[in-house]
Design an enzyme around this catalytic site. Structure first.
Site, PDB file in Angstrom:
ATOM      1  N   GLN A 234       2.891   1.913  -8.121  1.00  0.00           N
ATOM      2  CA  GLN A 234       3.301   1.304  -6.851  1.00  0.00           C
ATOM      3  C   GLN A 234       4.904   0.974  -7.293  1.00  0.00           C
ATOM      4  O   GLN A 234       6.017   1.190  -6.618  1.00  0.00           O
ATOM      5  CB  GLN A 234       2.802  -0.128  -6.808  1.00  0.00           C
ATOM      6  N   ALA A 255       5.483  -2.810  -0.754  1.00  0.00           N
ATOM      7  CA  ALA A 255       5.158  -4.206  -1.828  1.00  0.00           C
ATOM      8  C   ALA A 255       5.780  -3.842  -3.144  1.00  0.00           C
ATOM      9  O   ALA A 255       5.857  -2.695  -3.493  1.00  0.00           O
ATOM     10  CB  ALA A 255       3.370  -4.274  -1.990  1.00  0.00           C
ATOM     11  N   SER A 260       1.113  -5.338  -4.220  1.00  0.00           N
ATOM     12  CA  SER A 260       0.209  -4.384  -3.545  1.00  0.00           C
ATOM     13  C   SER A 260      -1.101  -4.420  -3.617  1.00  0.00           C
ATOM     14  O   SER A 260      -1.875  -4.541  -4.584  1.00  0.00           O
ATOM     15  CB  SER A 260       0.529  -2.909  -3.873  1.00  0.00           C
ATOM     16  N   HIS A 262      -3.302  -2.145  -2.790  1.00  0.00           N
ATOM     17  CA  HIS A 262      -3.798  -1.038  -3.357  1.00  0.00           C
ATOM     18  C   HIS A 262      -4.281  -1.196  -4.739  1.00  0.00           C
ATOM     19  O   HIS A 262      -5.094  -0.570  -5.099  1.00  0.00           O
ATOM     20  CB  HIS A 262      -2.843   0.133  -3.040  1.00  0.00           C
ATOM     21  N   ASP A 269      -5.290   3.488   3.157  1.00  0.00           N
ATOM     22  CA  ASP A 269      -4.653   3.651   4.267  1.00  0.00           C
ATOM     23  C   ASP A 269      -5.411   4.887   4.784  1.00  0.00           C
ATOM     24  O   ASP A 269      -6.041   5.796   4.170  1.00  0.00           O
ATOM     25  CB  ASP A 269      -3.190   4.334   4.155  1.00  0.00           C
ATOM     26  N   GLU A 314       0.820  -2.234  10.252  1.00  0.00           N
ATOM     27  CA  GLU A 314       0.443  -1.271   9.670  1.00  0.00           C
ATOM     28  C   GLU A 314      -0.998  -0.985  10.223  1.00  0.00           C
ATOM     29  O   GLU A 314      -2.055  -1.382   9.502  1.00  0.00           O
ATOM     30  CB  GLU A 314       0.518  -1.203   8.339  1.00  0.00           C
ATOM     31  N   HIS A 317      -3.653   0.427   7.697  1.00  0.00           N
ATOM     32  CA  HIS A 317      -3.815  -0.254   6.479  1.00  0.00           C
ATOM     33  C   HIS A 317      -5.196  -1.252   6.588  1.00  0.00           C
ATOM     34  O   HIS A 317      -4.984  -2.121   7.342  1.00  0.00           O
ATOM     35  CB  HIS A 317      -2.618  -1.145   5.983  1.00  0.00           C
TER      36      HIS A 317
END
Length: 345
Positions: A234, A255, A260, A262, A269, A314, A317
């Protein structure tokens, strides 16, 4: 600053009971905040947790102590200029929270603080911030002030940051106020070639595969294009964008490292990861919006929620939070931050 619509908290607070059951099912410890610590070198190590065996005698003793505190709190509150509903809510709260009960017994809580604490979603460590919001926004009710401060709307993004207390919690909140340690790496499971690229935490990976299979039976093709990302991944991604755009622009769609979702291993995503793809106009997005909650996923950065989430819309996401929580969030049209801001303490 964004003006808050007064009717909104009352409508949302009516749903708090439903939300509470869903949150409890995740075992989330979301409001135990602690100051950010300096990041340390990444360590990949999975710790097995031991589930404590219930002790009936200890549970009975704890229940008796709660009942005694609640009874004593009710007596102490009897002479306060509070409504019956406020006194009952406070007594119940003091019974469950020994630290607050001690403050009540010592006379350390003002009438104004008690009025804040009588609201089910008020956090005891934010009393000063509630009062400051109320002073700055006299047009807002107490319910509105608590809701706004619980959303951290009294703080600019990235200005007040805590390291999350329990990064392994299924309900963990990671955003521009809550960060993961650079060393945090969750247990991961590869999604598999037929489901796209990347890995997620096992429960999220299994749910995503089930969702892909369910969509396929309806003629919809879904696949992961980006799932778990490490802190360093990230960081590299964010820094790459900073070479092209200013920080304020990048913060709208990328982010900062540690912030993040993630990195939790619970977010991914789906199909695309670009606004120019207009995923929101596809049958796949329509299917996801209708069905994602039954698999435990939520649309994390919804349209019209930008000032709350801090990110642009988004449609690709999605975040795994478990079925009950996901249904509460999606059915009520809430951002995840709003859902958590309504939860009783």
């Amino acid at each position: 600053m964004h003006k808050f619509k007064k009717r909104r908290p009352f409508q949302l607070l009516l749903t708090a009971g439903l939300c509470l059951g869903a949150l409890n099912s995740t075992g989330a410890a979301l409001w135990l905040e602690e100051p950010v610590r300096p990041p340390v070198a990444p360590v990949v190590e999975i710790q097995e947790t031991q589930v404590p065996v219930p002790n009936p005698e200890e549970e009975a003793r704890a229940a008796a102590e709660r009942a005694a505190r609640q009874s004593r709190a009710a007596a102490l509150l009897a002479g306060k200029q509070l409504t019956r509903e406020q006194r009952e809510a406070l007594a119940l709260r003091m019974g469950a929270d020994d630290a607050l009960f001690q403050k009540l017994e010592q006379g350390a809580l003002s009438l104004s603080e008690l009025e804040w604490l009588a609201l089910p979603n008020a956090r005891s460590h934010r009393l000063d911030r509630y009062a400051a919001w109320a002073e700055a926004h006299p047009e807002d009710s107490r319910e509105a002030a608590v809701f706004q401060v619980n959303l951290n709307r009294d703080q600019a993004f990235y200005s007040l940051i805590w390291e999350v207390a329990d990064p392994d919690s299924l309900g963990v909140l990671v955003n521009k106020h809550y960060t993961l340690s650079a060393s945090y790496v969750p247990q991961l499971e590869a999604l598999g070639r037929d489901y796209g690229s990347g890995s997620l935490r096992p429960e999220a990976a299994q749910a995503f595969r089930a969702m892909v299979d369910g969509a396929k039976s309806d003629g919809i093709a879904l696949r992961s294009v980006s799932a778990y990302r490490s802190y360093n991944q990230q960081k590299n991604t964010h820094n790459r964008y900073l070479k092209q755009y200013k920080q304020a622009v990048v913060d709208n769609f990328s982010a900062r490292p540690g912030h993040s979702e993630h990195q939790t291993g619970l977010a991914l995503d789906i199909n695309v990861a670009s606004s120019s793809a207009h995923f929101e106009n596809t049958p796949a997005f329509a299917w996801l919006k209708e069905h994602c909650a039954q698999y435990g996923f939520i649309l994390r950065y919804g349209q019209g929620k930008e000032d709350i989430t801090g990110y642009r819309f988004e449609p690709w996401h999605y975040r795994y939070v478990g079925v009950e929580t996901a249904q509460a969030v999606m059915e009520q049209g809430l951002a995840y931050e709003e859902y958590l801001a309504l939860q009783p303490s």
